[in-house]
Design an enzyme around this catalytic site. Sequence first.
Site, short mmCIF file in Angstrom:
data_model
loop_
_atom_site.label_atom_id
_atom_site.label_comp_id
_atom_site.label_asym_id
_atom_site.label_seq_id
_atom_site.Cartn_x
_atom_site.Cartn_y
_atom_site.Cartn_z
CB CYS A 24 7.12 5.34 -4.44
SG CYS A 24 5.97 5.95 -5.69
CG ASN A 25 5.86 3.30 -8.81
OD1 ASN A 25 5.64 2.38 -8.04
ND2 ASN A 25 4.91 4.13 -9.21
CB ALA A 65 -9.69 9.85 6.47
N GLY A 66 -9.28 7.65 3.59
CA GLY A 66 -8.31 6.73 3.01
C GLY A 66 -7.51 7.36 1.89
#
Length: 423
Positions: A50-51, A191-192
């Site tokens: 992703c990076n 739930a984050g």
Amino acid sequence: MSIFAVGINHKTAPVSVREKVAFTPDNLTHALQQMVDQLNCQEAAILSTCNRTELYFVQDRTVDQVQQQIVDWLQRYHQVPAHLIASSLYWHHDRKAVNHMMRVACGLDSLVLGEPQILGQMKQAYSQAKAAGSMQMIMERLFQRTFGVAKEVRTETDIGTSAVSVAFAAVNLAKHIFGQLQKSKVLLIGAGETIELVARHLHDNQVSKITVANRTVARAEAMAKEVGADVITLAQIPEQISDADIVISSTGSTLPIIGKGMIEKALAKRRHRPIFMVDIAVPRDIEEQVGELEDVFLYTVDDLQGIIAKNMENRRKAAEDAEHIVSDGADQFMSWLRGLNTQNAVVAYRQQCLSKRDELLQKASAQLANNKNPDAVMAELATKLTNHLMHAPTRAIQQAAQGGELDKLIYLQDVFDLDTKDN
């Protein structure tokens, strides 16, 4: 033969650009085969997270030749404007490429300094390249040496031991208070993303039981399933909280969810067995007065940030030691590569000499079979073989002398053990 590392990461481009040049597991094999076939890479591997997206490859071209070639290929493959790609790419060549790969694997180039996940992603890139058939001797040796350096960094430095994320810090605090967490029961509120990371860390530490409380049960169920947790509503917290040894909360509520009275009742049911509580939310999920209770260890996000800042400083100090290990690893690999190049040169020179010897021997045998004078045949063989062996060194010495290249001339004299002093 040169080694290249070309990439785009969180330092050089926003996610809107990075996602356009990312490779998925489904298209990675095809991309590697294209690199080998269309770009004439002798070997290739791709790391895509992703990076960052990075291409590692071996090719017999200069940096200038490779740069435009790679930009054009990425433009065609991802259908992305060339200017977006070219302005975001970084380039590393030979030793700098090796050093960069090792730094990446050790987490020294990551968004979170020293994060361990990148090493697993690097190993996955290696496995995918092996499966695609784009990995041969040089990249094989480079990846193996890289993994060895990363292991040494993890073993010899403290770069991965300090918590530098809120989720990791919260779980580490719990471990400090309870020791091992296998017998602990945990209540997570929310739930984050942060709670999800906390749940994974707790699951990795093999806690006895995890319960997730959320306003919307359906939203929490996917995460809960991943870590084997139970799910309850926020309204069920008062009746469930007394069962929890650890409570970690992170919701978007504008008012506290847990008050002092609720915890007093819970402690009474627990016969005053302590509760460890972490309030990651802003505004607070847990009333400040809860921290006044004797059997409660309450930490806020500010407490965790202080721990994280201190740990980041510890990681930066550890990173200095890690950089030395990486540099030594890069030097060792380049020494091996130079030895490989030298070996190839020696083999090529020996084959050339032996080929000429066999050619002249075959000619001499034919002459002897035709009853030519043996002494004349031997003299011709010796003369031609000597002239062949002398030709390249003599030309090199003459060119160095004519060009005024004194250092090269001295070097050649040393190589051929020449005594140039007057007798």
